[in-house]
Design an enzyme around this catalytic site. Structure first.
Site, PDB file in Angstrom:
ATOM      1  N   ILE A   7      21.394  16.057 -48.984  1.00 46.85           N
ATOM      2  CA  ILE A   7      21.844  15.541 -47.684  1.00 46.85           C
ATOM      3  C   ILE A   7      23.326  15.189 -47.649  1.00 46.85           C
ATOM      4  CG2 ILE A   7      19.566  14.633 -47.103  1.00 46.85           C
ATOM      5  CD1 ILE A   7      20.779  11.801 -47.659  1.00 46.85           C
ATOM      6  N   TYR A   8      24.013  15.204 -48.788  1.00 46.49           N
ATOM      7  CA  TYR A   8      25.427  14.835 -48.789  1.00 46.49           C
ATOM      8  C   TYR A   8      26.226  15.861 -47.981  1.00 46.49           C
ATOM      9  CZ  TYR A   8      24.508  11.531 -52.649  1.00 46.49           C
ATOM     10  OH  TYR A   8      24.040  10.507 -53.422  1.00 46.49           O
ATOM     11  N   GLY A   9      26.884  15.360 -46.944  1.00 45.72           N
ATOM     12  CA  GLY A   9      27.672  16.250 -46.102  1.00 45.72           C
ATOM     13  C   GLY A   9      26.837  17.308 -45.403  1.00 45.72           C
ATOM     14  N   GLY A  11      24.597  19.121 -46.683  1.00 39.45           N
ATOM     15  CA  GLY A  11      24.481  20.269 -47.582  1.00 39.45           C
ATOM     16  C   GLY A  11      25.814  20.803 -48.072  1.00 39.45           C
TER      17      GLY A  11
END
Length: 299
Positions: free
Chosen positions: A32-34, A36
């Protein structure tokens, strides 16, 4: 976590090269960071800037902010998320696959069956947990060991915030990890940047606390207790002739049960400062003084 958001790909490439050249190995990201983007950047850099065999890729699955529920550790979601992470990371396996958050709506045995399937398919080497309490970690790790007799990806790590400003893991999580033979990945070991002493005289314009989307993250550590601990760190740093950052990081790095201290520098210059403290070791007297100054308040 900042790659693809506060840190763009060119800067990330410089950071990764500097990190690997210094002997660093662990890259910690999440699906979920950014949205993907962090995994995509890691994938491009690992296939083009450094060698895949020179790094340990750790990622996470389970948070579903865009889904119909907040988290999902079902077999269906985990295996689909794993394949998506592998595509973004441009690799055929993940070294450490972490359950990002506990899902109270999915049976433990179903989640563990997904870990076993991933390992048997050669897609995952080891497993870990993210935002789990001690009893939650112990439940998953103990079930996994009993059900598989060590044939599946062993749960070998837990991720948790841990620093001189937050010593809560010492109450129960670290003892649980020690009993089960696992290690802690300590995130925010600099107390969300506060232990670098950059906030001693106010909030710098380029700091996280000055950014609207990060201010609430830093604010809890700008209280009086934190100020006193920061002053103790600065006193130790002055006595040793090193930076407050070096004192705070070496304290976490050398705590019993800590496998790694995960840092999130925005720039290569910040990373180089962090790497420069690798040889710093705190004398016993200073470590004990910092222990006393930062002792965790009663729950």
């Amino acid at each position: 976590m900042t790659w693809g958001k506060d840190t763009q790909e060119e800067e990330a490439a410089d950071q990764l090269t500097t990190f690997v050249d210094a002997g660093g190995t662990l890259i910690d990201t999440a699906d979920i960071y950014g949205g993907g983007q962090s995994e995509r950047i890691v994938g491009r850099l690992v296939s083009g800037v450094v060698r895949r065999d020179d790094v340990i890729i750790a990622t996470k699955s389970g948070h579903t902010p865009q889904g119909y529920r907040r988290c999902d550790l079902s077999r269906r979601h985990l295996l689909a998320a794993l394949d998506a992470s592998l595509r973004r990371l441009r690799t055929d396996h993940i070294d450490l696959w972490q359950l990002h958050v506990r899902d109270p709506d999915t049976p433990v045995e179903e989640t563990l069956s997904a870990l076993e399937s991933a390992q048997r398919a050669g897609k995952v080497r080891y497993a870990g947990t993210g935002d789990f309490t001690a009893w939650q970690f112990a439940t998953y790790a103990a079930w996994q060991r009993a059900a598989t007799r060590h044939s599946a990806a062993p749960i070998v790590t837990a991720g948790c915030e841990y620093s001189l400003l937050n010593r809560a893991p010492e109450r129960d999580l670290l003892p649980a990890l020690g009993d089960l033979g696992a290690g802690l990945i300590a995130w925010s070991p600099l107390g969300r940047g506060v232990l670098s002493a950059q906030y001693r005289s106010g909030v710098p314009g380029e700091s996280r606390a000055a950014r609207p989307h990060m201010a609430a993250y830093v604010e809890p550590y700008l209280d009086e207790r934190s100020r006193r601990i920061v002053e103790s760190v600065c006193t130790a740093a002055e006595g040793l002739g090193v930076s407050p950052l070096a004192v705070a990081l070496s304290w976490v790095r050398d705590r019993k049960g800590v496998a790694a201290a995960a840092v999130g520098p925005r720039t290569t210059a910040q990373l180089e400062e962090i790497l420069s403290m690798e040889s710093v070791e705190l004398p016993r007297e200073i470590r004990e003084a910092l222990d006393d100054a930062s002792s965790a308040p009663d729950p």
